[in-house]
Structures are given as structure tokens and as C-alpha cells.
Write an enzyme that holds these catalytic residues in place. Structure first.
Site, mmCIF file in Angstrom:
data_model
loop_
_atom_site.group_PDB
_atom_site.id
_atom_site.type_symbol
_atom_site.label_atom_id
_atom_site.label_comp_id
_atom_site.label_asym_id
_atom_site.label_seq_id
_atom_site.Cartn_x
_atom_site.Cartn_y
_atom_site.Cartn_z
ATOM 1 N N ASP A 51 0.833 -1.206 0.000
ATOM 2 C CA ASP A 51 0.000 0.000 0.000
ATOM 3 C C ASP A 51 0.872 1.262 0.000
ATOM 4 O O ASP A 51 2.062 1.220 0.313
ATOM 5 C CB ASP A 51 -0.861 0.054 1.271
ATOM 6 N N HIS A 194 3.900 -2.152 2.865
ATOM 7 C CA HIS A 194 3.813 -0.782 2.338
ATOM 8 C C HIS A 194 5.077 -0.396 1.573
ATOM 9 O O HIS A 194 6.168 -0.443 2.149
ATOM 10 C CB HIS A 194 3.601 0.213 3.494
#
Ligand SMILES: [Zn+2]
Length: 237
Positions: A51, A194
Site C-alpha cells: 500500500d 507498504h
């Protein structure tokens, strides 16, 4: 109100608050919008997801994935794609799947249904313009679903995706992140990491890179296959 009654009211409202928190953020909650948090358990496959990209550091993650020829899914933020369209494109061209992670990474529970829809649409358009890929999966920023997300997802044809395991790679050490993942993954797991840090410019993602470097060979050794979210959830498509 006597003490007993006050205690009971406090307990009921605490329970309601906990229930609401789960409805908004629980990985398996579909109260505000439908979403999945794991794939089918029948195949020894898992999906790595990243992400908050694209970022100036995304190439470091791409390098590790390329080293092992492992596909992944990147939930990109439209605002980051606007800043770094070439990086967004490089992710898609490397064969990875692109998902929608909102435009500006807002906390949706502070916004109206209309603002949520506009944010999601803007991300969708920006990602498609830069990468040529139109996302079919959406991961809510902070995992927070709210009034309006259901309708926005439906209009844009987006399926919600939470996670089976979240790495806490923004706060833990690499060996802790790798350990969390190694201990919690089973067939069909969706792992959340991430390649950016919300909308930060030049984020430090050394922990993420090191964790990925550790877990990929370990899972290959254990006989797991890495798949994109689409392949994991819809193997026949
Ligand atoms: Zn995020």
C-alpha cells in the site's frame, strides 16, 4: 441514575463502541462495504500486497520481487501516482497488479459519502491514465470503511480487499515484521505491507524491503506460490 444502572449504561456504550470500531476497521467486517480478507484455503497460494505507493523507494521492492520472479499487488494512492507516474507505470509493466488505495489517503470516517466517491473516482482515473490498468480492487486507507464506501465501490466496480496478516512495517523492525508474517500465513493468506508511507515524499522503507527479502525465500522453500490478488481470489479468470 444509581450506580448499578450507570455501570450498565457504561458497559453497553463501551460494547457499542467496540462493535462500531470492528464494523469500521475489522478485517472481516463487511458492515460498511463488502470486502475479503483471505483467499480460498484449498491452494497453497498467498498474495503479497503493498500500500501507499508509488514512492521514490518502490523500485527497491520491485528489485526483490524481480529477483525471485514473484508477482504482487500494489494498492496505489492517486496523489502518489500524480507525483510519480513513471514509477506507477513501472510497477504495472513489471507484471504486478494495481489496486486503488484512495487518492489522498484520507480517513473516510471524517468525510461525506460524496467526498468519498470523488476521492475514489479521482484515484481510479489517475491510476488508469498513468498505468493503463483500471483497478478492480480497493483497499481502504487505514482499513477504515464508512458510509458511502459501499456505493462508491459498486459504482466503480471495485471489490474491497483487507488482509489476513498486516506487517506493521511502518513501526516494527524487519525481523519482527518477517516473524509476524511467517507465523500467521496459511493457504490463501493476503499479506499487507507498504512501499510508501501514506503521501510522504522519499519515505524510508528499509524495514519493508528487508522483511520482503526474508519472507519470500522462506515461503518458496515452504512450497507456497505467490499470486496477485485477482489470481488468488479468482483463479480461473
Ligand atoms: Zn495506506
Amino acid at each position: 441514575m444509581d450506580g448499578w444502572m450507570a455501570g450498565k449504561v457504561a458497559a453497553v456504550s463501551a460494547g457499542a463502541a467496540v462493535g462500531m470500531a470492528w464494523a469500521v476497521r475489522g478485517r472481516s467486517s463487511s458492515v460498511f462495504a463488502p470486502s475479503v480478507w483471505r483467499g480460498p484455503p484449498g491452494r497453497k497460494s498467498i498474495a503479497l500486497t503493498f500500500d501507499d505507493g508509488p514512492s521514490e523507494s518502490t523500485a527497491r521492492v520491485l528489485d526483490v520481487l524481480a529477483q525471485y520472479a514473484v508477482p504482487a499487488t500494489f494498492f496505489q494512492c492517486g496523489a502518489n501516482v500524480e507525483r510519480l507516474p513513471a514509477v506507477a507505470r513501472a510497477v504495472a509493466q513489471a507484471g504486478h497488479e494495481i489496486g486503488n488505495h484512495s487518492h489522498a489517503h484520507p480517513l473516510y470516517c471524517l468525510h461525506s459519502p460524496r467526498a468519498i466517491r470523488e476521492d475514489l473516482e479521482r484515484a481510479q482515473e489517475t491510476i488508469q491514465a498513468a498505468t493503463g490498468a483500471r483497478p478492480v480492487w480497493f483497499r481502504a486507507p487505514f482499513g477504515v470503511r464508512w458510509f458511502g464506501v459501499r456505493l462508491a465501490q459498486r459504482r466503480l466496480g471495485l471489490g474491497g480487499v483487507m488482509w489476513t496478516v498486516i506487517g506493521y512495517d511502518w513501526s516494527l523492525k524487519a525481523e519482527q515484521v518477517a516473524g509476524r508474517i511467517a507465523g500467521r500465513v496459511s493457504n490463501g493468506a493476503i499479506v499487507c505491507l507498504h512501499d510508501g508511507r501514506e503521501l510522504r515524499v522519499r519515505p524510508e522503507i528499509g524495514v519493508t524491503v528487508e522483511a520482503v527479502r526474508r519472507v519470500i525465500p522462506e515461503f518458496l522453500e515452504r512450497g507456497y506460490k505467490f499470486e496477485t490478488v485477482s489470481r488468488l481470489l479468482c483463479p480461473k479468470s
